[in-house]
Design an enzyme around this catalytic site. Structure first.
Site, PDB file in Angstrom:
ATOM      1  N   GLY A  26     -43.764   7.672  10.820  1.00 50.23           N
ATOM      2  CA  GLY A  26     -44.064   9.091  11.039  1.00 50.23           C
ATOM      3  C   GLY A  26     -45.560   9.342  10.941  1.00 50.23           C
ATOM      4  O   GLY A  26     -46.339   8.429  10.640  1.00 50.23           O
ATOM      5  N   SER A  27     -45.958  10.587  11.168  1.00 42.69           N
ATOM      6  CA  SER A  27     -47.391  10.897  11.240  1.00 42.69           C
ATOM      7  C   SER A  27     -48.085  10.717   9.889  1.00 42.69           C
ATOM      8  O   SER A  27     -49.216  10.232   9.827  1.00 42.69           O
ATOM      9  CB  SER A  27     -47.593  12.315  11.769  1.00 42.69           C
ATOM     10  OG  SER A  27     -46.879  13.244  10.985  1.00 42.69           O
ATOM     11  N   THR A  28     -47.430  11.070   8.782  1.00 39.61           N
ATOM     12  CA  THR A  28     -48.055  10.929   7.464  1.00 39.61           C
ATOM     13  C   THR A  28     -48.132   9.456   7.076  1.00 39.61           C
ATOM     14  O   THR A  28     -49.163   8.981   6.588  1.00 39.61           O
ATOM     15  CB  THR A  28     -47.252  11.723   6.401  1.00 39.61           C
ATOM     16  OG1 THR A  28     -46.775  12.939   6.988  1.00 39.61           O
ATOM     17  CG2 THR A  28     -48.107  12.044   5.190  1.00 39.61           C
ATOM     18  N   GLY A  82     -43.187   9.076   4.430  1.00 41.72           N
ATOM     19  CA  GLY A  82     -43.025  10.525   4.552  1.00 41.72           C
ATOM     20  C   GLY A  82     -41.564  10.909   4.381  1.00 41.72           C
ATOM     21  O   GLY A  82     -40.713  10.054   4.100  1.00 41.72           O
ATOM     22  N   LYS A  94     -34.478  12.015   5.067  1.00 38.03           N
ATOM     23  CA  LYS A  94     -35.312  11.271   5.998  1.00 38.03           C
ATOM     24  C   LYS A  94     -34.511  10.990   7.261  1.00 38.03           C
ATOM     25  O   LYS A  94     -33.319  11.179   7.296  1.00 38.03           O
ATOM     26  CB  LYS A  94     -35.751   9.928   5.366  1.00 38.03           C
ATOM     27  CG  LYS A  94     -36.728  10.129   4.223  1.00 38.03           C
ATOM     28  CD  LYS A  94     -37.237   8.817   3.653  1.00 38.03           C
ATOM     29  CE  LYS A  94     -37.822   7.873   4.662  1.00 38.03           C
ATOM     30  NZ  LYS A  94     -38.885   8.444   5.522  1.00 38.03           N
ATOM     31  N   GLY A  97     -37.128   9.729  12.414  1.00 35.13           N
ATOM     32  CA  GLY A  97     -37.661   8.580  13.157  1.00 35.13           C
ATOM     33  C   GLY A  97     -36.622   7.511  13.475  1.00 35.13           C
ATOM     34  O   GLY A  97     -36.992   6.413  13.841  1.00 35.13           O
ATOM     35  N   GLU A 103     -35.276   2.180   6.412  1.00 33.62           N
ATOM     36  CA  GLU A 103     -35.891   3.076   5.426  1.00 33.62           C
ATOM     37  C   GLU A 103     -35.133   3.031   4.102  1.00 33.62           C
ATOM     38  O   GLU A 103     -35.733   2.981   3.028  1.00 33.62           O
ATOM     39  CB  GLU A 103     -35.926   4.510   5.968  1.00 33.62           C
ATOM     40  CG  GLU A 103     -36.944   4.654   7.087  1.00 33.62           C
ATOM     41  CD  GLU A 103     -37.072   6.064   7.626  1.00 33.62           C
ATOM     42  OE1 GLU A 103     -36.170   6.883   7.393  1.00 33.62           O
ATOM     43  OE2 GLU A 103     -38.082   6.331   8.290  1.00 33.62           O
ATOM     44  N   LYS A 121     -42.679  20.274   3.541  1.00 35.59           N
ATOM     45  CA  LYS A 121     -41.522  19.405   3.266  1.00 35.59           C
ATOM     46  C   LYS A 121     -40.687  19.877   2.071  1.00 35.59           C
ATOM     47  O   LYS A 121     -39.557  19.427   1.898  1.00 35.59           O
ATOM     48  CB  LYS A 121     -41.990  17.971   2.990  1.00 35.59           C
ATOM     49  CG  LYS A 121     -42.922  17.394   4.027  1.00 35.59           C
ATOM     50  CD  LYS A 121     -42.221  17.220   5.335  1.00 35.59           C
ATOM     51  CE  LYS A 121     -43.191  16.730   6.407  1.00 35.59           C
ATOM     52  NZ  LYS A 121     -42.593  16.037   7.480  1.00 35.59           N
TER      53      LYS A 121
END
Ligand code: 5RP
Length: 223
Positions: A26-28, A82, A94, A97, A103, A121
């Site tokens: 993810g982006s973070t 993230g 979660k 993605g 994960e 979040k």
């Protein structure tokens, strides 16, 4: 520096030389991978990484990190990722993605699992902003969807990014995004797990050691 960058940078403080680190998706998590790669290069650290998705695996390799395959390890020191939703009690959702299996393997096997995110979040109840993702084996999708629908309000197969087919996980499975009304999250999680055809779901309970949340220039810590 925006909030995602702030929190990804903060997570770097938890790195110690010699660690095996799990990289998230993810982006973070991407920002964390970039900060980690810079630190490892600057300080010539002996860090090895595993990844929670093919996307983060490729990013890690391209940024020069020393990558080991998940099937070569039994435990890791630290997993940084993230999340879509986090409660103050460290219940975590979660899975936007797709890679729920990897994960959850990393979260469960890590000596320390740290969730990083911005304040968007934080939720009072898991499922408040996002449906709960459930990875299912393709041949069982209709049966699993029917069985899950008996306990959910809404349940849809996730489309792919182009919207012209269904999303496929790294393990060739489909994802159902489902909404539930529930009182007991732990009971819901175990009910979902028991449905035939379900491989994994996005509810992470009793796995997170710390959540670092960026909020208006501060890093809030929930543990
Ligand atoms: C992927 C995840 C991600 O960590 C989650 O979707 C957060 O992503 P972002 O950092 O881009 O907001 O769980 O399955």
């Amino acid at each position: 520096m925006n909030e995602k960058e702030q929190v990804a940078k903060e997570a770097i403080n938890y790195i110690k030389d010699g660690m095996i680190i799990g990289l998230g998706t993810g982006s973070t998590a991407n920002l964390f991978i970039d900060f980690l790669s810079a630190k490892v290069k600057q300080e010539s650290l002996n860090i090895k990484v595993v990844a929670s998705s093919t996307v983060s695996q490729i990013r890690a390799i391209n940024s020069g990190l020393s990558y080991i395959s998940l099937d070569q390890i039994e435990s890791i020191d630290l997993y940084i990722d993230g999340a879509d939703e986090v409660t103050k009690e460290l219940e975590v959702l979660k899975g936007r993605g797709y890679d729920l299996v990897r994960e959850k393997l990393l979260a469960k096997t890590s000596k320390q699992f740290i969730v990083i995110g911005d304040k968007s979040k934080m939720v009072a109840k898991i499922g408040e902003k996002f449906p709960i993702p459930i990875e299912i084996t393709p041949i069982a999708w209709k049966i699993a969807k029917k069985l899950i629908t008996e306990i959910s309000q809404k349940c849809d197969l996730r489309p792919n990014a182009a919207g012209d087919a269904y999303a496929i996980t790294s393990y060739g499975n489909y994802v159902l995004d489902c909404e539930f009304k529930y009182d007991d999250l732990s009971k819901l999680a175990s009910e979902i797990s028991q449905i035939p055809g379900v491989i994994e779901h996005g509810i992470f309970l009793d796995m997170t050691h710390l959540a670092l949340i960026a909020d208006q220039g501060n890093i809030m810590k929930y543990s």
